[in-house]
Design a protein around this motif. Structure first.
Motif: not given
Length: 868
Positions: A236-265
């Protein structure tokens, strides 16, 4: 009459009401989940969930019932943005807590919801039943009418609920599919058309995901001891982040980075080699590199659109350690099996925002040495660390290059290039990152230049053998002096797309020789650039021959026509008839600018196909294509007479110049269509006398007008046509900047020396004949006595190659072949130019062979005599 509901009844009804997709009065958009100190929150989150919880009647609270003393806990006040401390007994109800909140903050009871571990607390439950212990945190969520995105809240809340049930060991039907579907629905909601879809909207959607504890519950599910939970969470985590990579525009990349950062922490505490952690770190790197991340210092951590510099550096250090280990391992095991590409790729990605943050820090304080930055600098440690890391990596890479150079010298790599490929690719990638870091520190570029200079030989071999089209090597342009011709040519050629091998993808041309230039123009100038980038397939009308040999012939013929001075497009240099620059009088041709674009395309295509066309560009033309200025020394070949005049004026005695002995003003006289015309080199130039003080300016303006202004349009259109063929049109200037003028000469004209018969023999093989056969001996003896021009014509007849590459015959990339023909001895030789095959019968005598070869070495016969 409708009965009046008490506040408690209203609250119960609200807590049971399902979220409606169209209801905009459900949740407060300012929801911020309560957190303990970071280290405590993280530690608590990654441990498996215990059986206690906040489900109705679900928690026994045995641990609390043993101690009837008061319990101290925290409640996050959403609207106020801070937590309050409460004390209560385990047997107190949730309802009593709501009432106390009403007394403190006057928030209506029916608008209150208390959340603990992702679940709403029911009014009739006791604190013990809910598992409320010392120092836990509850979230206060209001049902306010200002709520946005209620459906997103519902979807994420449903996902959290399912994940929580799994953590408790409960059975959930098809959990992977259910959770994935909810995550997909959430992302689709974020992507749904809205009146204003901007970064603020993106922030709100990802805040919902974070505030509902979706990240922490998914990580908790990953470390859960129950069978299947880890796999479910991983998927599920891989699915969510992969969807963010493949479907979200650059408008969302900053926020997606913050979510990925929390997962990483959180996952980092599971283990830095954990596969899911590595995947999340890779995704975080992708978002950092693909978006314009705003880096903030610890003072700005409340900025919702920012990422802390300090948050990224643990990953930079971790990746740097892995990179240093990779380099160490590569010294003895160049083909080592480890995620080299991932490590250096992620390292590069994390450095993008870090470098930007350091640049911003330095620009705010001025460019001062890192060790002089004040102790109040918020990223001082990070700046110092990156500088030390730069030194460490630079020393390590030099050791690696020295070891690789020894392998080249010992020729260990001649037959094992694939074995060394991982290490060599790694070295080039690390050098590129070091180049970028060197821009941040005084003296760092000089250190890098020193290493590259000392390791020039091995660097050039790495570039030639291991630099690929998919890589970015523009950084080497700033260190061009440490490269050789082979390396520069290889880097330049990688700016072209690869020629397709499938004939169906090639741009087809059928051309009448009698209309060569006109029809070639129509086929090439009118084509879409994408069609030409695949490559060309060419044949002449009423001729059977096709294939690469015919294409090579077409390039030679069309370039002869383009640079034929009768067509007024180009003029040759007085002292070298093969060296050209645009003709300032080309406008006599009504389509001259279109023809310059066509010419740019043809030259680029010839380079892409590896055909030497026998012409070169004058220096003043080359420098303009490279975006560089022109000085007096550059015009030596283009106009020797003007060059001598300019030098005389500059070297003349000052008193003589000031005496007006020259009689010059800032005017240039030109012949235009048979008429004499005066052009002022500056406003009022006819009244400005040339003196010793302004003569340098006069020479500069004279050269600019003669060689720049007068042909600016022609150069511009040629450059555009050339850029059309490159992989990216913005590479045009880089292509020429990456080469020296002599490099392009060698690429277009090839070897300037006379054809070596010994080299020719060395690269020729035989079929039907043996090297010791008398006919072969006669053949080479006859060729050895031919004139230089006859040798060129024979070579062209044999291969459709008239100008050899600068390396000679070995630059053709294949051997030439002499085949034994079964034709009668009175027949002429024939050739298959595509395969470099010459076929001739077993002539009975040397004079007979010489007579036949004499025929085909005539210019009008030797051209286009090959069969295919």
């Amino acid at each position: 009459m409708t009965p009046i509901e008490t506040p408690i009844q209203q609250q119960r009804l609200s807590s049971k009401r399902k979220l409606d997709d169209d209801d905009e009065s459900v949740l407060d958009d300012d929801l911020v989940y309560v957190r303990m100190r970071k280290e405590e929150t993280t530690e608590t989150t990654v441990k498996p969930w215990s059986g206690g919880g906040c489900r109705g009647g679900g928690g026994s609270g045995d641990g609390l019932l043993k101690n009837r003393g008061p319990v101290c806990f925290f409640i996050r006040m959403v609207s106020e943005g801070y937590s309050v401390v409460m004390n209560a007994f385990p047997e107190n109800t949730v309802q009593s807590i709501h009432e106390r909140i009403y007394e403190m903050k006057r928030i209506p009871l029916f608008e209150q919801r208390l959340i603990f571990k992702g679940k709403q607390l029911q009014w009739e439950q006791t604190l013990a039943e809910c598992g409320i212990q010392k120092d836990v945190i509850l979230e206060l969520v209001g049902r306010m009418r200002s709520t946005e995105h209620p459906q997103a809240w519902q979807v994420v809340n449903d996902m959290v609920t399912i994940a929580y049930d799994l953590c408790l060991g409960e059975n959930v039907q098809d959990p992977v599919k259910t959770v994935k579907n909810l995550l997909t629905t959430y992302i689709n909601l974020a992507l749904a058309p809205k009146p204003k879809l901007d970064s603020d909207s993106a922030t709100k959607y990802f805040q919902i995901f974070t505030n509902c504890s979706a990240i922490s519950i998914l990580v908790t599910l990953y470390v859960s001891p129950f069978t299947g939970n880890k796999s479910c969470s991983d998927t599920c985590i891989r699915h969510f982040l992969n969807c963010c990579k493949t479907t979200l525009s650059e408008t969302f990349h900053t926020q997606a980075a913050r979510v990925a950062l929390e997962f990483c922490k959180l996952l980092r505490r599971v283990g830095i080699h954990d596969p899911l952690y590595l995947y999340c770190r890779n995704c975080l790197g992708f978002f950092l590199e693909a978006s314009d991340i705003t880096l903030a210092s610890s003072e700005d951590q409340n900025d919702k659109g920012s990422v802390l510099v300090q948050d990224l550096f643990p990953f930079v250090r971790e990746l740097a350690d892995s990179l240093l280990m990779d380099l160490d391992m590569s010294i003895d095991t160049p083909s080592f099996a480890c995620p080299v590409t991932s490590n250096v790729g992620d390292f590069a990605a994390f450095l993008v925002p870090v470098r930007n943050g350091i640049k911003q820090q330095k620009s705010n304080r001025g460019f001062v040495p890192y060790h002089k930055l004040g102790r109040n600098s918020l990223v001082l440690k990070e700046i110092e660390y990156l500088f030390l890391l730069y030194d460490q990596l630079l020393c390590k890479i030099e050791i690696c290059l020295q070891k690789m150079d020894k392998r080249f010298v010992n020729k260990e790599m001649s037959h094992e290039e694939n074995y060394f490929h991982p290490a060599c690719s790694l070295y080039l990638s690390v050098l590129k990152e070091l180049h970028k870091i060197s821009k941040l520190y005084d003296g760092a570029s000089e250190k890098l230049q020193g290493v590259l200079t000392r390791q020039k030989a091995v660097l050039c071999q790495l570039l030639v053998k291991y630099a690929k089209r998919s890589d970015e090597h523009q950084w080497i342009l700033e260190h061009k002096n440490v490269t050789n011709f082979e390396a520069r040519r290889h880097l330049a050629m990688m700016m072209f797309p690869e020629v397709k091998e499938d004939y169906e993808e090639l741009h087809e041309m059928l051309i009448d020789r009698s209309q060569l230039l006109t029809e070639s123009f129509e086929y090439v100038a009118r084509a879409e650039p994408e069609s030409l980038r695949a490559g060309l397939f060419m044949e002449f009308k009423n001729e059977e021959a096709t294939g690469p040999g015919v294409l090579r012939e077409w390039f030679l013929l069309v370039c002869q026509a383009i640079f034929n001075q009768e067509n007024a497009l180009f003029v040759s240099c007085p002292n070298d008839q093969t060296r050209f620059l645009p003709n300032s009088a080309s406008k006599v041709h009504p389509l001259h600018l279109e023809y310059f674009s066509f010419c740019g395309r043809v030259i680029a295509l010839a380079l892409m196909h590896g055909v030497q066309v026998g012409i070169v560009f004058d220096r003043v033309f080359f420098l303009q294509l490279a975006g560089k200025s022109i000085c007096v020394e550059d015009i030596r070949d283009a106009d020797p007479e003007l060059y001598r005049s300019c030098k005389q004026i500059l070297d003349m005695d000052s008193d003589l110049v000031d005496s007006d002995a020259l009689g010059l003003t800032f005017v240039r006289e030109v012949d235009e269509l048979g008429h004499r015309k005066a052009i002022e080199l500056c406003p009022g130039g006819k009244d400005v006398v040339v003196t010793s003080k302004n003569r340098a300016k006069y020479i500069y303006l004279l050269i600019q007008n003669r060689f720049v202004t007068s042909i600016a349009q022609q150069v511009s259109h040629f450059a555009k046509g050339f850029a059309d063929i490159l992989s990216s049109t913005n590479l045009q200037t880089s292509f020429f900047q990456g080469l020296d003028p002599e490099d392009l000469d060698w690429m277009l004209r090839g070897c300037k020396d006379a054809i070596s018969v010994e080299d020719w023999k060395k690269h020729t093989e035989y079929n039907g004949y043996k090297e010791t056969d008398i006919q072969i001996s006669w053949f080479w003896e006859i060729v050895g006595k031919m004139t230089a021009e006859e040798k060129k014509i024979l070579l062209f007849f044999w291969t459709s190659v008239k100008y050899l590459p600068v390396e000679g015959f070995c630059g053709l990339g294949t051997h030439l072949y002499i085949y034994k023909s079964h034709e009668p001895g009175d027949h002429l030789p024939s050739s298959h130019t595509c395969f470099y095959r010459l076929c001739f019968p077993a002539y009975s005598s040397m004079p007979a062979m010489q007579a036949r070869l004499k025929v085909i070495t005539q210019e009008h016969i030797g051209s286009s005599f090959g069969t295919w």
